[in-house]
Design a protein around this motif. Structure first.
Motif, PDB file in Angstrom:
ATOM      1  N   PHE A   1       2.101  -8.808-193.423  1.00  0.00           N
ATOM      2  CA  PHE A   1       1.930  -7.718-192.471  1.00  0.00           C
ATOM      3  C   PHE A   1       0.773  -6.845-192.962  1.00  0.00           C
ATOM      4  O   PHE A   1       0.969  -5.936-193.758  1.00  0.00           O
ATOM      5  CB  PHE A   1       3.216  -6.899-192.351  1.00  0.00           C
ATOM      6  CG  PHE A   1       4.349  -7.670-191.736  1.00  0.00           C
ATOM      7  CD1 PHE A   1       4.513  -7.694-190.367  1.00  0.00           C
ATOM      8  CD2 PHE A   1       5.232  -8.386-192.524  1.00  0.00           C
ATOM      9  CE1 PHE A   1       5.548  -8.409-189.786  1.00  0.00           C
ATOM     10  CE2 PHE A   1       6.271  -9.106-191.963  1.00  0.00           C
ATOM     11  CZ  PHE A   1       6.429  -9.120-190.586  1.00  0.00           C
TER      12      PHE A   1
ATOM     13  N   LEU B   1       5.671  -2.234-189.879  1.00  0.00           N
ATOM     14  CA  LEU B   1       5.931  -3.526-189.242  1.00  0.00           C
ATOM     15  C   LEU B   1       6.970  -4.331-190.023  1.00  0.00           C
ATOM     16  O   LEU B   1       7.817  -4.998-189.422  1.00  0.00           O
ATOM     17  CB  LEU B   1       4.641  -4.331-189.100  1.00  0.00           C
ATOM     18  CG  LEU B   1       3.648  -3.829-188.056  1.00  0.00           C
ATOM     19  CD1 LEU B   1       2.377  -4.655-188.089  1.00  0.00           C
ATOM     20  CD2 LEU B   1       4.265  -3.847-186.669  1.00  0.00           C
TER      21      LEU B   1
ATOM     22  N   GLN C   1      -3.255  -3.091-189.194  1.00  0.00           N
ATOM     23  CA  GLN C   1      -3.647  -3.543-187.864  1.00  0.00           C
ATOM     24  C   GLN C   1      -5.048  -3.041-187.515  1.00  0.00           C
ATOM     25  O   GLN C   1      -5.460  -1.971-187.971  1.00  0.00           O
ATOM     26  CB  GLN C   1      -2.638  -3.042-186.830  1.00  0.00           C
ATOM     27  CG  GLN C   1      -1.231  -3.558-187.073  1.00  0.00           C
ATOM     28  CD  GLN C   1      -1.165  -5.064-187.015  1.00  0.00           C
ATOM     29  OE1 GLN C   1      -1.410  -5.663-185.977  1.00  0.00           O
ATOM     30  NE2 GLN C   1      -0.873  -5.699-188.141  1.00  0.00           N
TER      31      GLN C   1
ATOM     32  N   MET D   1       2.801 -13.928-187.525  1.00  0.00           N
ATOM     33  CA  MET D   1       3.683 -12.926-186.966  1.00  0.00           C
ATOM     34  C   MET D   1       4.150 -13.353-185.571  1.00  0.00           C
ATOM     35  O   MET D   1       5.285 -13.074-185.207  1.00  0.00           O
ATOM     36  CB  MET D   1       2.967 -11.577-186.928  1.00  0.00           C
ATOM     37  CG  MET D   1       3.887 -10.431-186.876  1.00  0.00           C
ATOM     38  SD  MET D   1       3.264  -8.781-187.254  1.00  0.00           S
ATOM     39  CE  MET D   1       1.557  -8.781-187.018  1.00  0.00           C
TER      40      MET D   1
ATOM     41  N   TYR E   1      10.423  -5.574-188.306  1.00  0.00           N
ATOM     42  CA  TYR E   1      10.826  -6.975-188.205  1.00  0.00           C
ATOM     43  C   TYR E   1      12.115  -7.254-188.967  1.00  0.00           C
ATOM     44  O   TYR E   1      12.904  -8.104-188.541  1.00  0.00           O
ATOM     45  CB  TYR E   1       9.688  -7.904-188.629  1.00  0.00           C
ATOM     46  CG  TYR E   1       8.765  -8.198-187.473  1.00  0.00           C
ATOM     47  CD1 TYR E   1       9.055  -9.206-186.563  1.00  0.00           C
ATOM     48  CD2 TYR E   1       7.623  -7.445-187.271  1.00  0.00           C
ATOM     49  CE1 TYR E   1       8.229  -9.457-185.483  1.00  0.00           C
ATOM     50  CE2 TYR E   1       6.785  -7.689-186.194  1.00  0.00           C
ATOM     51  CZ  TYR E   1       7.099  -8.697-185.301  1.00  0.00           C
ATOM     52  OH  TYR E   1       6.281  -8.945-184.220  1.00  0.00           O
TER      53      TYR E   1
END
Length: 187
Positions: free
Chosen positions: A131, A26, A134, A1, A30
């Motif tokens: 992705f 995400l 997180q 990333m 992006y």
């Protein structure tokens, strides 16, 4: 990333990308960053194609082979093609993806098999970016920054408490934060 972020920031985007994984927020962010880095609002009308669940390989290939109009590059966003799971023959698409010069293709997929022909093509000629969800510490810092943008202070322990209740999906976290922000008003 990080490499993708560096390419976007420096304006040195390649021609072939695969975005996949659990963190849809995400991925969408992006995709928009690539879109803004490549095309102005005026260029989007003629040089942006978005295909969601395209019906045939020939439609995809035709779109990829369309030249940009009064612009250096063209952006094609392909969502849920099914090209990254074994099954159908994607040889024609793989060949077209390898030969991209004036077009940037971004595949956005939910299911990806790393042994598929298309994945190997992207891995060799472009960039595959996963992705994943997180880590909690990153999510706590992120939601605290989102609160700061709204003029609110969200302490780390409160952000951790918030995370425990709403879960670690960034889209849901942001939605719940907007609800809480609306409830708080000026408090």
């Amino acid at each position: 990333m990080r490499e993708l972020k560096r390419q976007i920031d420096s304006g040195t985007l390649g021609n072939l990308y695969l975005f996949y994984g659990e963190e849809r927020y995400l991925i969408n962010m992006y995709v928009q960053n690539v879109r803004r880095a490549l095309l102005s609002e005026e260029d989007e009308m003629m040089n942006l194609s978005v295909m969601d669940e395209p019906k045939s390989v020939s439609d995809i290939v035709s779109t990829l082979e369309t030249l940009p109009f009064m612009s250096e590059r063209r952006l094609v966003i392909l969502k849920n093609t099914g090209a990254f799971v074994p099954g159908d023959d994607w040889t024609e698409l793989a060949k077209a993806a390898e030969g991209l010069t004036d077009t940037v293709a971004v595949f956005v997929e939910t299911e990806v098999n790393k042994t598929s022909k298309m994945y190997k093509t992207v891995d060799r000629c472009g960039r595959a970016v996963e992705f994943a969800r997180q880590p909690d510490n990153d999510l706590i810092r992120w939601i605290s920054r989102e609160a700061q943008k709204d003029g609110k202070e969200l302490l780390a322990n409160v952000a951790a408490y918030f995370l425990a209740f709403v879960g670690n999906d960034m889209t849901n976290m942001l939605t719940q934060w907007m609800k809480l922000r609306s409830y708080l008003c000026e408090r």
